[in-house]
Design a protein around this motif. Sequence first.
Motif, PDB file in Angstrom:
ATOM      1  N   SER A 103      54.320  40.894  33.683  1.00  0.00           N
ATOM      2  CA  SER A 103      54.104  42.072  32.830  1.00  0.00           C
ATOM      3  C   SER A 103      55.081  43.195  33.163  1.00  0.00           C
ATOM      4  N   LYS A 104      55.569  43.219  34.397  1.00  0.00           N
ATOM      5  CA  LYS A 104      56.572  44.224  34.766  1.00  0.00           C
ATOM      6  C   LYS A 104      57.951  43.839  34.217  1.00  0.00           C
ATOM      7  N   ILE A 105      58.231  42.532  34.137  1.00  0.00           N
ATOM      8  CA  ILE A 105      59.520  42.064  33.631  1.00  0.00           C
ATOM      9  C   ILE A 105      59.545  42.054  32.106  1.00  0.00           C
ATOM     10  N   ASP A 106      58.503  41.523  31.498  1.00  0.00           N
ATOM     11  CA  ASP A 106      58.436  41.378  30.037  1.00  0.00           C
ATOM     12  C   ASP A 106      57.188  42.090  29.522  1.00  0.00           C
ATOM     13  N   PRO A 107      57.353  43.154  28.756  1.00  0.00           N
ATOM     14  CA  PRO A 107      56.182  43.911  28.283  1.00  0.00           C
ATOM     15  C   PRO A 107      55.269  43.136  27.333  1.00  0.00           C
ATOM     16  N   THR A 108      55.708  42.006  26.792  1.00  0.00           N
ATOM     17  CA  THR A 108      54.829  41.235  25.904  1.00  0.00           C
ATOM     18  C   THR A 108      53.777  40.450  26.685  1.00  0.00           C
ATOM     19  N   ILE A 109      54.017  40.248  27.967  1.00  0.00           N
ATOM     20  CA  ILE A 109      53.024  39.572  28.819  1.00  0.00           C
ATOM     21  C   ILE A 109      52.032  40.632  29.264  1.00  0.00           C
ATOM     22  N   THR A 110      50.771  40.397  28.937  1.00  0.00           N
ATOM     23  CA  THR A 110      49.751  41.402  29.279  1.00  0.00           C
ATOM     24  C   THR A 110      49.000  40.984  30.541  1.00  0.00           C
ATOM     25  N   PHE A 111      48.719  41.973  31.339  1.00  0.00           N
ATOM     26  CA  PHE A 111      47.899  41.779  32.533  1.00  0.00           C
ATOM     27  C   PHE A 111      46.528  42.350  32.224  1.00  0.00           C
ATOM     28  N   GLU A 112      45.517  41.501  32.224  1.00  0.00           N
ATOM     29  CA  GLU A 112      44.189  41.923  31.777  1.00  0.00           C
ATOM     30  C   GLU A 112      43.236  42.048  32.962  1.00  0.00           C
ATOM     31  N   ASN A 113      42.248  42.897  32.778  1.00  0.00           N
ATOM     32  CA  ASN A 113      41.289  43.175  33.844  1.00  0.00           C
ATOM     33  C   ASN A 113      40.432  41.965  34.216  1.00  0.00           C
ATOM     34  N   TRP A 114      40.183  41.063  33.271  1.00  0.00           N
ATOM     35  CA  TRP A 114      39.327  39.915  33.576  1.00  0.00           C
ATOM     36  C   TRP A 114      39.927  39.067  34.688  1.00  0.00           C
ATOM     37  N   GLU A 115      41.255  39.080  34.831  1.00  0.00           N
ATOM     38  CA  GLU A 115      41.890  38.299  35.890  1.00  0.00           C
ATOM     39  C   GLU A 115      41.517  38.848  37.271  1.00  0.00           C
ATOM     40  N   ILE A 116      41.454  40.161  37.367  1.00  0.00           N
ATOM     41  CA  ILE A 116      41.031  40.783  38.628  1.00  0.00           C
ATOM     42  C   ILE A 116      39.557  40.487  38.883  1.00  0.00           C
ATOM     43  N   TYR A 117      38.747  40.601  37.827  1.00  0.00           N
ATOM     44  CA  TYR A 117      37.312  40.346  37.984  1.00  0.00           C
ATOM     45  C   TYR A 117      37.050  38.890  38.395  1.00  0.00           C
ATOM     46  N   ALA A 118      37.742  37.952  37.771  1.00  0.00           N
ATOM     47  CA  ALA A 118      37.556  36.537  38.110  1.00  0.00           C
ATOM     48  C   ALA A 118      37.939  36.288  39.564  1.00  0.00           C
ATOM     49  N   PHE A 119      39.050  36.879  40.005  1.00  0.00           N
ATOM     50  CA  PHE A 119      39.487  36.731  41.398  1.00  0.00           C
ATOM     51  C   PHE A 119      38.446  37.307  42.348  1.00  0.00           C
ATOM     52  N   LEU A 120      37.970  38.505  42.064  1.00  0.00           N
ATOM     53  CA  LEU A 120      36.996  39.154  42.952  1.00  0.00           C
ATOM     54  C   LEU A 120      35.663  38.416  42.994  1.00  0.00           C
ATOM     55  N   ILE A 121      35.205  37.934  41.837  1.00  0.00           N
ATOM     56  CA  ILE A 121      33.944  37.191  41.792  1.00  0.00           C
ATOM     57  C   ILE A 121      34.065  35.898  42.619  1.00  0.00           C
ATOM     58  N   ALA A 122      35.162  35.171  42.442  1.00  0.00           N
ATOM     59  CA  ALA A 122      35.364  33.942  43.210  1.00  0.00           C
ATOM     60  C   ALA A 122      35.459  34.250  44.702  1.00  0.00           C
ATOM     61  N   LEU A 123      36.119  35.348  45.052  1.00  0.00           N
ATOM     62  CA  LEU A 123      36.249  35.745  46.458  1.00  0.00           C
ATOM     63  C   LEU A 123      34.890  36.075  47.071  1.00  0.00           C
ATOM     64  N   VAL A 124      34.062  36.811  46.322  1.00  0.00           N
ATOM     65  CA  VAL A 124      32.732  37.175  46.809  1.00  0.00           C
ATOM     66  C   VAL A 124      31.855  35.928  46.966  1.00  0.00           C
ATOM     67  N   LEU A 125      31.874  35.049  45.966  1.00  0.00           N
ATOM     68  CA  LEU A 125      31.073  33.823  46.042  1.00  0.00           C
ATOM     69  C   LEU A 125      31.512  32.945  47.213  1.00  0.00           C
ATOM     70  N   MET A 126      32.828  32.855  47.424  1.00  0.00           N
ATOM     71  CA  MET A 126      33.334  32.076  48.547  1.00  0.00           C
ATOM     72  C   MET A 126      32.845  32.661  49.866  1.00  0.00           C
ATOM     73  N   THR A 127      32.923  33.971  50.004  1.00  0.00           N
ATOM     74  CA  THR A 127      32.476  34.635  51.229  1.00  0.00           C
ATOM     75  C   THR A 127      30.980  34.409  51.457  1.00  0.00           C
ATOM     76  N   ILE A 128      30.194  34.507  50.405  1.00  0.00           N
ATOM     77  CA  ILE A 128      28.748  34.267  50.513  1.00  0.00           C
ATOM     78  C   ILE A 128      28.476  32.838  50.978  1.00  0.00           C
ATOM     79  N   CYS A 129      29.204  31.868  50.423  1.00  0.00           N
ATOM     80  CA  CYS A 129      29.005  30.464  50.831  1.00  0.00           C
ATOM     81  C   CYS A 129      29.367  30.250  52.293  1.00  0.00           C
TER      82      CYS A 129
END
Length: 130
Positions: A79-105
């Motif tokens: 997204s920094k190189i090409d403005p047509t590529i969008t960086f969306e918030n769901w990607e951060i949320y998915a990463f954080l949710i998976a990280l939290v679930l992994m830590t809990i396990c």
Amino acid sequence: MSNQPPQSYSGQTFNQPVMINGAVMTNPQITIPRPPYLLERYDFDKLIKGESFFLTLANILLGAVIGLFINMLARLIGSKIDPTITFENWEIYAFLIALVLMTICYIIHHFVPNERRRIIKIVKEHFENS
């Protein structure tokens, strides 16, 4: 049979058969300084295959966390190189949710007793106490 005096064989290494009193020893007695741990087949099976469900799930989630992080990082750089590529918030949320679930396990795996850790503790105590 010859009348040779008995010989001492302790502390020696042999690379060939040794004649003792004119005969080859076919089934010598081996002794160790402590009583052996007699490992049952059930205990062996649990030691080899006894990982807990939560550890297996945590390892799967670790793979997902790594994959989501790489994807998130690639989208951020893209997204920094090409403005047509969008960086969306769901990607951060998915990463954080998976990280939290992994830590809990991993935490659950650490605190919930399982058969494999119980057997390992018994074996360790056997060798520490003998």
